[in-house]
Motif scaffolding. Structure first.
Motif, PDB file in Angstrom:
ATOM      1  N   ALA A   8      81.022 -30.673 -46.163  1.00 30.14           N
ATOM      2  CA  ALA A   8      80.023 -30.140 -45.233  1.00 30.14           C
ATOM      3  C   ALA A   8      79.762 -31.144 -44.135  1.00 30.14           C
ATOM      4  CB  ALA A   8      78.730 -29.832 -45.976  1.00 30.14           C
ATOM      5  N   ILE A  11      81.667 -30.292 -37.508  1.00 27.27           N
ATOM      6  CA  ILE A  11      83.111 -30.232 -37.322  1.00 27.27           C
ATOM      7  C   ILE A  11      83.477 -31.103 -36.131  1.00 27.27           C
ATOM      8  CG2 ILE A  11      85.071 -28.734 -36.813  1.00 27.27           C
ATOM      9  CD1 ILE A  11      83.644 -26.462 -38.171  1.00 27.27           C
ATOM     10  N   ARG A  68      85.192 -25.228 -48.158  1.00 28.61           N
ATOM     11  CA  ARG A  68      84.162 -25.126 -47.138  1.00 28.61           C
ATOM     12  C   ARG A  68      84.573 -24.062 -46.126  1.00 28.61           C
ATOM     13  NH1 ARG A  68      85.784 -30.925 -44.464  1.00 28.61           N
ATOM     14  NH2 ARG A  68      87.682 -30.213 -43.442  1.00 28.61           N
ATOM     15  N   ARG A  69      83.617 -23.523 -45.426  1.00 33.66           N
ATOM     16  CA  ARG A  69      83.900 -22.528 -44.403  1.00 33.66           C
ATOM     17  C   ARG A  69      83.187 -22.932 -43.111  1.00 33.66           C
ATOM     18  NH1 ARG A  69      79.869 -18.598 -43.542  1.00 33.66           N
ATOM     19  NH2 ARG A  69      78.037 -18.829 -44.904  1.00 33.66           N
ATOM     20  N   PRO A  70      83.701 -22.474 -41.965  1.00 35.15           N
ATOM     21  CA  PRO A  70      83.080 -22.847 -40.691  1.00 35.15           C
ATOM     22  C   PRO A  70      81.930 -21.918 -40.345  1.00 35.15           C
ATOM     23  CG  PRO A  70      85.025 -21.528 -40.274  1.00 35.15           C
ATOM     24  CD  PRO A  70      84.923 -21.675 -41.774  1.00 35.15           C
ATOM     25  N   TRP A  77      79.818 -26.051 -34.022  1.00 30.14           N
ATOM     26  CA  TRP A  77      80.363 -25.599 -35.291  1.00 30.14           C
ATOM     27  C   TRP A  77      80.043 -26.635 -36.370  1.00 30.14           C
ATOM     28  CZ3 TRP A  77      83.292 -21.102 -36.162  1.00 30.14           C
ATOM     29  CH2 TRP A  77      83.672 -20.387 -35.016  1.00 30.14           C
ATOM     30  N   HIS A  78      79.847 -26.154 -37.589  1.00 31.09           N
ATOM     31  CA  HIS A  78      79.715 -27.085 -38.703  1.00 31.09           C
ATOM     32  C   HIS A  78      80.320 -26.453 -39.954  1.00 31.09           C
ATOM     33  CE1 HIS A  78      76.089 -24.577 -39.332  1.00 31.09           C
ATOM     34  NE2 HIS A  78      76.228 -24.883 -40.614  1.00 31.09           N
ATOM     35  N   TRP A  79      80.606 -27.318 -40.934  1.00 30.92           N
ATOM     36  CA  TRP A  79      81.156 -26.865 -42.207  1.00 30.92           C
ATOM     37  C   TRP A  79      80.026 -26.597 -43.194  1.00 30.92           C
ATOM     38  CZ3 TRP A  79      85.916 -25.512 -41.679  1.00 30.92           C
ATOM     39  CH2 TRP A  79      86.850 -26.277 -40.972  1.00 30.92           C
ATOM     40  N   GLU A  80      80.169 -25.547 -43.966  1.00 32.83           N
ATOM     41  CA  GLU A  80      79.270 -25.270 -45.085  1.00 32.83           C
ATOM     42  C   GLU A  80      80.084 -25.226 -46.369  1.00 32.83           C
ATOM     43  OE1 GLU A  80      76.968 -21.754 -44.862  1.00 32.83           O
ATOM     44  OE2 GLU A  80      75.507 -22.586 -43.428  1.00 32.83           O
ATOM     45  N   PRO A 122      86.633 -20.099 -46.970  1.00 26.78           N
ATOM     46  CA  PRO A 122      87.495 -21.245 -46.676  1.00 26.78           C
ATOM     47  C   PRO A 122      88.784 -20.814 -45.980  1.00 26.78           C
ATOM     48  CG  PRO A 122      86.502 -21.534 -48.824  1.00 26.78           C
ATOM     49  CD  PRO A 122      86.100 -20.161 -48.363  1.00 26.78           C
ATOM     50  N   LEU A 147      91.289 -26.804 -39.502  1.00 22.84           N
ATOM     51  CA  LEU A 147      91.196 -27.569 -40.742  1.00 22.84           C
ATOM     52  C   LEU A 147      92.157 -28.748 -40.754  1.00 22.84           C
ATOM     53  CD1 LEU A 147      89.681 -27.335 -43.488  1.00 22.84           C
ATOM     54  CD2 LEU A 147      91.698 -26.162 -44.367  1.00 22.84           C
TER      55      LEU A 147
END
Length: 424
Positions: A8, A11, A68-70, A77-80, A122, A147
Motif C-alpha cells: 500500500a 504509486i 494490491r489494487r490501484p 493514484w495510490h495502492w490499496e 490486483p 505494476l
C-alpha cells in the motif's frame, strides 16, 4: 514505501504514468511460455488448476506487489491492499477454437494482448492453455505496466516458481550491475529535456505502412537462436547481443517495406529502452535511446558494427538522462499520447533484456521455452522484444494485423539476420 516492495501507499509517478497510456492496446506486460508435463500438468498438457492455486496461494502472499489494487483520488493514484481471488487470477484461457479452427499458441497470445486487466482488483493474471503442441501447457503471465516493466515482471514470475528468487540467478535480479550514471548539472538536464521534446516532434519516418492508426487485431510470431553462438557472432561483428538484435530488427522492418512496395531508406529510427538503476519502490526504471538501424543494406553483420557505434554513447546518455521526461508522471504521459498518435520520429520499438540462465519450474512443470511479448502504442505498428532464457535468445514480433503483413514474415527476416550474425 511504494512500488513492488510494499502492498500500500502512493504509486510512484513513473508507474502511475502508465495508466495514461491505455489506448489502442491495453498497457499490459505479458510473458508467454510453454510447460512440459510434470507436477500440475498431466501427460496431455492439461493443468490441475486446483493444485496450482493451492501452491500459489502462499507464494502470492509473499509477493506484496501481487496483493494490491490501484485507486484513483482525483489526479493522484495510490495502492490499496487487496488479496487476489485465485480462481479469477489463475484460470484457463477462454475458447481454444475460433469456429472450426483451433488456434495456435501464437494466435492465442495475439488475442490475449487485446484484453485489458480490471482495475478493481490486483493487476495481474496467470492464464493456462491446455494441449499446446498436443502434450504441453501454454502459460501467459500478464500484469499491468503500472505494476512493473519487463525486468520486474520476470522477477515476479520467478518468485512464483519453485526456486523462488533463486530462479533468476544471472537473470534480471542478478544481472551485471549497471555502471554508475553520470549526474547531469541542472543546465545539462534542461538541455536534455529540450532535446527529448524536440525528438518527439521530428518527422523523419516517411513510411505509410509502419506508422498510422492502429487496428483492433494483432499478430504474433516467435523465434529463437543459440545465445552463446549469437554472443560470439556479434562480438566478431564488432558489437554486443543487443547490437545484433537491433541490426536484425532493421532487417525485419526492411521485410515490411519490401512487402508493401515502399522505398527503402538507408536507416530507420528505432526506440530502444535502456535499463536504469531502480529506485526503491518503483516498478518501472527505463530510459530511452533512439538508434538508427540499417534498412537498405541487407548485410546484417555489417549492421552490427554500425549499430554498436551509436549504442556505445547512446546508452550512457540515456542512463545519465534518466527516465524519459514525458513519462515522469500521468499528466505528461497523457500529453505524450496525444502527440504520439501522429508522431513520425520513431518507426518501431525494440526491447531486449537478460533472463534466467536455466529453466524454471512452476509446481513441478518445467518451463521449457519463454518469450516476452511486445506492446504496440500510439501509431507504431510493429514491436520487437527479446530476452535470453536457458541458453537461447528468444524474440517475439508483434504487428498490427489489420495493416501489416503477417508477423511470421517479419520474424523470419529477423531470424535469418540473427542466424547470419551467429554464423559469421
Amino acid at each position: 514505501m511504494v512500488g513492488r516492495d510494499a502492498p500500500a501507499g502512493a504509486i510512484a509517478a513513473v508507474d502511475a504514468a502508465n495508466f495514461a497510456l491505455e489506448g489502442a492496446q491495453p498497457n499490459v506486460v505479458t510473458l508467454a511460455g510453454v510447460l512440459d508435463p510434470g507436477g500440475f500438468v498431466d501427460a496431455r498438457g492439461v493443468p490441475d488448476l486446483g493444485r496450482l492455486r493451492t501452491v500459489l496461494a502462499v507464494r502470492v502472499r509473499s509477493s506484496p506487489a501481487l496483493c494490491r489494487r490501484p485507486v484513483a483520488s482525483g489526479a493522484a493514484w495510490h495502492w490499496e491492499p487487496s488479496q487476489p481471488e485465485l480462481d479469477r487470477h489463475v484460470r484457463l484461457w477462454g475458447a481454444r477454437a475460433d469456429g472450426a479452427d483451433v488456434l495456435t499458441f501464437e494466435q492465442i497470445c495475439a488475442r490475449t494482448l487485446m484484453t485489458g486487466l480490471p482495475l478493481d482488483r490486483p493487476l495481474w493474471e496467470l492464464l493456462l492453455v491446455p494441449g499446446v503442441d498436443g502434450r504441453r501447457c501454454g502459460v501467459l503471465f500478464r500484469l499491468h505496466h503500472a505494476l512493473a516493466d519487463g525486468l520486474e515482471a520476470e522477477a515476479l514470475i520467478a518468485a512464483l516458481c519453485d526456486d523462488g528468487a533463486a530462479g533468476v540467478a544471472g537473470g534480471p535480479a542478478a544481472a551485471v550491475p549497471l555502471p554508475p550514471a553520470e549526474r547531469l548539472s541542472p543546465l545539462r538536464r534542461l538541455r536534455e529535456v529540450a532535446a527529448q521534446t524536440t525528438a518527439v516532434f521530428r518527422r523523419t519516418v516517411r513510411s505509410r505502412v509502419l506508422l498510422g492508426p492502429l487496428g483492433a487485431t494483432r499478430d504474433v510470431a516467435f523465434l529463437d537462436v543459440g545465445l552463446a553462438e549469437l554472443h560470439d557472432g556479434a562480438s566478431r561483428a564488432g558489437g554486443t547481443i543487443g547490437d545484433a538484435f537491433l541490426a536484425a530488427v532493421g532487417q525485419g522492418l526492411r521485410a515490411v517495406l519490401v512487402a508493401a512496395g515502399e522505398e527503402l531508406p538507408a536507416t530507420l529510427p528505432v526506440s530502444s529502452p535502456v535499463r536504469l538503476p531502480r529506485p526503491p519502490g518503483e516498478g518501472n526504471a527505463t530510459g530511452v535511446m533512439l538508434v538508427q538501424v540499417p534498412v537498405a543494406d541487407a548485410d546484417a553483420r555489417a549492421g552490427v558494427a554500425r549499430v554498436a557505434a551509436q549504442t556505445r554513447s547512446e546508452k550512457a546518455r540515456a542512463r545519465a538522462a534518466g527516465t524519459f521526461e514525458w513519462m515522469s508522471g500521468p499528466r505528461s504521459a497523457a500529453l505524450l499520447m496525444r502527440v504520439a498518435r501522429t508522431q513520425r520520429a520513431v518507426s518501431a520499438v525494440a526491447s531486449e533484456f537478460p533472463g534466467p540462465v536455466r529453466t524454471l519450474r512452476l509446481d513441478g512443470a518445467e518451463l521449457v521455452s519463454a518469450w516476452p511479448l511486445a506492446l504496440l502504442s500510439a501509431n507504431v505498428r510493429t514491436g520487437f522484444v527479446a530476452a535470453s532464457y536457458a541458453g537461447r535468445f528468444r524474440v517475439s514480433v508483434q504487428t498490427d494485423a489489420g495493416h501489416l503483413p503477417a508477423a511470421l514474415l517479419v520474424a523470419d527476416a529477423v531470424a535469418e539476420a540473427l542466424h547470419t550474425i551467429a554464423r559469421g
